[in-house]
Write a protein that holds these residues in place. Structure first.
Motif, PDB file in Angstrom:
ATOM      1  N   ALA A  16       0.854  -1.190   0.000  1.00 52.46           N
ATOM      2  CA  ALA A  16       0.000   0.000   0.000  1.00 52.46           C
ATOM      3  C   ALA A  16       0.892   1.243   0.000  1.00 52.46           C
ATOM      4  N   ASP A  17       0.400   2.344  -0.574  1.00 54.90           N
ATOM      5  CA  ASP A  17       1.169   3.583  -0.571  1.00 54.90           C
ATOM      6  C   ASP A  17       1.336   4.088   0.860  1.00 54.90           C
ATOM      7  N   GLN A  18       2.541   4.538   1.181  1.00 56.16           N
ATOM      8  CA  GLN A  18       2.777   5.139   2.489  1.00 56.16           C
ATOM      9  C   GLN A  18       2.004   6.446   2.592  1.00 56.16           C
ATOM     10  N   ARG A  19       1.616   6.801   3.820  1.00 52.40           N
ATOM     11  CA  ARG A  19       0.787   7.974   4.031  1.00 52.40           C
ATOM     12  C   ARG A  19       1.535   9.042   4.829  1.00 52.40           C
ATOM     13  N   GLY A  20       0.991  10.248   4.795  1.00 52.20           N
ATOM     14  CA  GLY A  20       1.429  11.331   5.659  1.00 52.20           C
ATOM     15  C   GLY A  20       2.904  11.667   5.567  1.00 52.20           C
ATOM     16  N   TYR A  21       3.473  12.046   6.714  1.00 52.55           N
ATOM     17  CA  TYR A  21       4.871  12.459   6.750  1.00 52.55           C
ATOM     18  C   TYR A  21       5.832  11.305   6.498  1.00 52.55           C
ATOM     19  N   VAL A  22       5.387  10.080   6.711  1.00 53.49           N
ATOM     20  CA  VAL A  22       6.221   8.925   6.362  1.00 53.49           C
ATOM     21  C   VAL A  22       6.470   8.929   4.856  1.00 53.49           C
ATOM     22  N   SER A  23       5.410   9.176   4.107  1.00 47.08           N
ATOM     23  CA  SER A  23       5.526   9.274   2.658  1.00 47.08           C
ATOM     24  C   SER A  23       6.482  10.394   2.255  1.00 47.08           C
ATOM     25  N   LEU A  24       6.366  11.545   2.905  1.00 45.07           N
ATOM     26  CA  LEU A  24       7.203  12.691   2.562  1.00 45.07           C
ATOM     27  C   LEU A  24       8.672  12.435   2.897  1.00 45.07           C
ATOM     28  N   ALA A  25       8.925  11.809   4.041  1.00 44.50           N
ATOM     29  CA  ALA A  25      10.307  11.496   4.416  1.00 44.50           C
ATOM     30  C   ALA A  25      10.945  10.549   3.413  1.00 44.50           C
ATOM     31  N   LEU A  26      10.209   9.522   3.000  1.00 42.73           N
ATOM     32  CA  LEU A  26      10.746   8.560   2.039  1.00 42.73           C
ATOM     33  C   LEU A  26      10.978   9.210   0.675  1.00 42.73           C
ATOM     34  N   ALA A  27      10.093  10.137   0.305  1.00 42.39           N
ATOM     35  CA  ALA A  27      10.263  10.823  -0.981  1.00 42.39           C
ATOM     36  C   ALA A  27      11.535  11.673  -0.985  1.00 42.39           C
ATOM     37  N   TRP A  28      11.777  12.403   0.108  1.00 41.23           N
ATOM     38  CA  TRP A  28      12.993  13.211   0.175  1.00 41.23           C
ATOM     39  C   TRP A  28      14.238  12.329   0.205  1.00 41.23           C
ATOM     40  N   LYS A  29      14.174  11.217   0.908  1.00 36.30           N
ATOM     41  CA  LYS A  29      15.340  10.323   0.961  1.00 36.30           C
ATOM     42  C   LYS A  29      15.568   9.665  -0.396  1.00 36.30           C
ATOM     43  N   TYR A  30      14.479   9.375  -1.113  1.00 32.38           N
ATOM     44  CA  TYR A  30      14.623   8.840  -2.474  1.00 32.38           C
ATOM     45  C   TYR A  30      15.344   9.862  -3.354  1.00 32.38           C
ATOM     46  N   ARG A  31      14.925  11.130  -3.259  1.00 27.80           N
ATOM     47  CA  ARG A  31      15.597  12.171  -4.031  1.00 27.80           C
ATOM     48  C   ARG A  31      17.073  12.232  -3.682  1.00 27.80           C
ATOM     49  N   ARG A  32      17.361  12.156  -2.386  1.00 27.89           N
ATOM     50  CA  ARG A  32      18.761  12.245  -1.940  1.00 27.89           C
ATOM     51  C   ARG A  32      19.568  11.050  -2.418  1.00 27.89           C
ATOM     52  N   ARG A  87      10.473  14.320  -8.435  1.00 24.52           N
ATOM     53  CA  ARG A  87       9.364  15.275  -8.420  1.00 24.52           C
ATOM     54  C   ARG A  87       8.032  14.539  -8.269  1.00 24.52           C
ATOM     55  N   ILE A  88       7.897  13.420  -8.970  1.00 25.39           N
ATOM     56  CA  ILE A  88       6.669  12.631  -8.847  1.00 25.39           C
ATOM     57  C   ILE A  88       6.517  12.106  -7.425  1.00 25.39           C
ATOM     58  N   ALA A  89       7.602  11.573  -6.860  1.00 23.04           N
ATOM     59  CA  ALA A  89       7.548  11.030  -5.499  1.00 23.04           C
ATOM     60  C   ALA A  89       7.204  12.113  -4.483  1.00 23.04           C
ATOM     61  N   ILE A  90       7.869  13.271  -4.575  1.00 23.85           N
ATOM     62  CA  ILE A  90       7.628  14.340  -3.616  1.00 23.85           C
ATOM     63  C   ILE A  90       6.229  14.924  -3.812  1.00 23.85           C
ATOM     64  N   GLY A  91       5.781  15.019  -5.077  1.00 20.89           N
ATOM     65  CA  GLY A  91       4.427  15.496  -5.336  1.00 20.89           C
ATOM     66  C   GLY A  91       3.380  14.586  -4.716  1.00 20.89           C
ATOM     67  N   ALA A  92       3.570  13.269  -4.883  1.00 15.98           N
ATOM     68  CA  ALA A  92       2.646  12.303  -4.264  1.00 15.98           C
ATOM     69  C   ALA A  92       2.658  12.438  -2.747  1.00 15.98           C
ATOM     70  N   ALA A  93       3.851  12.653  -2.191  1.00 14.82           N
ATOM     71  CA  ALA A  93       3.971  12.780  -0.738  1.00 14.82           C
ATOM     72  C   ALA A  93       3.293  14.054  -0.229  1.00 14.82           C
ATOM     73  N   TRP A  94       3.421  15.150  -0.989  1.00 13.52           N
ATOM     74  CA  TRP A  94       2.732  16.378  -0.584  1.00 13.52           C
ATOM     75  C   TRP A  94       1.230  16.164  -0.567  1.00 13.52           C
ATOM     76  N   PHE A  95       0.717  15.424  -1.556  1.00 11.49           N
ATOM     77  CA  PHE A  95      -0.715  15.104  -1.544  1.00 11.49           C
ATOM     78  C   PHE A  95      -1.062  14.330  -0.276  1.00 11.49           C
ATOM     79  N   ASN A  96      -0.217  13.380   0.091  1.00 11.08           N
ATOM     80  CA  ASN A  96      -0.482  12.544   1.264  1.00 11.08           C
ATOM     81  C   ASN A  96      -0.439  13.322   2.576  1.00 11.08           C
ATOM     82  N   THR A  97       0.199  14.492   2.563  1.00 12.03           N
ATOM     83  CA  THR A  97       0.226  15.323   3.769  1.00 12.03           C
ATOM     84  C   THR A  97      -0.816  16.443   3.699  1.00 12.03           C
ATOM     85  N   GLY A  98      -1.596  16.466   2.613  1.00 15.16           N
ATOM     86  CA  GLY A  98      -2.647  17.465   2.493  1.00 15.16           C
ATOM     87  C   GLY A  98      -2.250  18.735   1.762  1.00 15.16           C
TER      88      GLY A  98
END
Length: 288
Positions: free
Chosen positions: A156-172, A191-202
């Motif tokens: 399942a897709d990760q949610r919330g700030y967990v999603s955002l943390a993983l997206a930034w670490k993926y970028r790094r 950009r796609i990963a971070i965009g999805a994560a921003w959606f998951n944080t609202g």
């Protein structure tokens, strides 16, 4: 002058190939830059000296851009980690352990899906290992963006700030001498990963330009087909953004495009798997 040029090449190699540059490394690199400058000042060939100094200045500027991009990714990850741990603190009761390493540490536990708690460092390590294990497969499909953004157990897709943390670490993790989001494939994926994560944080309005730019880049700059995993992942989140904002026409138009592309892909696969009549061994209705 030859030694200066050799040091210049060595510095360029260090900048482009190494994933992590510490503060002490930066002090050493800057001192080496200064040393090269002094060597070039004593060169006999003034014209060649000027060319090498200009090249050295370009390397300096490129190094700064790379390190600035890495700092932004590191800061984004640290902030998202703090947010994820704080958001999950009430649920992570005493005795809870990480579902990956089965231990509890001072790092703090987070939960991005319904499976259980985990350390973000364990989720990052698992995603990195999964990416490395399948890198030869993912070169074309770039499915690693999904491996980073989904739970390793339930998918399942990760949610919330967990999603955002993983997206930034993926970028790094994809920054090995590359910092240009506009032309780098990994930058588009991030950009796609971070965009999805921003959606998951609202943060939906922040998500749309990142998702749109990442998707557009995969098609127009890198020739990706709609069937590619990262492309489909990005469009799925872009539809969610449109729905959340009540942009019904945009959402429906994108859904229609996705359905049409899916039908084209099914037809393409059917053509590839279709067996010519001559390979059936004659007329299928003939009984011997």
């Amino acid at each position: 002058a030859s030694l200066g040029l050799d040091l210049h090449i060595l510095l360029a190699e260090a900048i482009y190939k190494y994933d992590h540059v510490s503060t002490n490394d930066m002090i050493l690199i800057e001192s080496l830059f200064s040393h090269v400058d002094k060597i070039l000042e004593t060169a006999d060939d003034r014209e060649q000296n000027e060319k090498q100094k200009k090249s050295l200045d370009r390397s300096r500027r490129q190094m700064k851009r790379i390190l600035d991009a890495r700092d932004r990714a590191d800061a984004g990850y640290a902030a998202a980690c703090a947010g994820a741990v704080a958001a999950c603190a009430r649920d992570a009761t005493a005795g809870a352990t990480c579902m990956i390493c089965l231990e509890d540490t001072s790092e703090g536990l987070v939960r991005g899906c319904g499976c259980g708690f985990a350390h973000l460092s364990c989720l990052v390590r698992h995603a990195r290992m999964a990416t490395e294990a399948t890198d030869h497969i993912d070169q074309e499909d770039k499915a690693e963006v999904v491996r980073w953004m989904q739970c390793p157990l339930c998918r399942a897709d990760q949610r919330g700030y967990v999603s955002l943390a993983l997206a930034w670490k993926y970028r790094r993790s994809r920054m090995v001498g590359e910092d240009d989001d506009d032309y780098n494939i990994d930058g588009r994926m991030a950009r796609i990963a971070i965009g999805a994560a921003w959606f998951n944080t609202g943060a939906i309005e922040e998500a749309i330009p990142l998702l749109s730019d990442g998707i557009d880049g995969l098609i127009n700059y890198h020739g990706y087909e709609p069937s590619h995993t990262a492309f489909a992942f990005g469009r799925r989140y872009l539809v969610r953004c449109y729905d959340a904002l009540g942009w019904e026409d945009d959402a429906q138009e994108l859904r229609n495009d996705m359905e049409e592309d899916a039908a084209d892909e099914r037809r393409r696969i059917a053509r590839l798997t279709e067996v010519p009549p001559s390979e059936h061994g004659g007329d299928a209705d003939t009984v011997s």
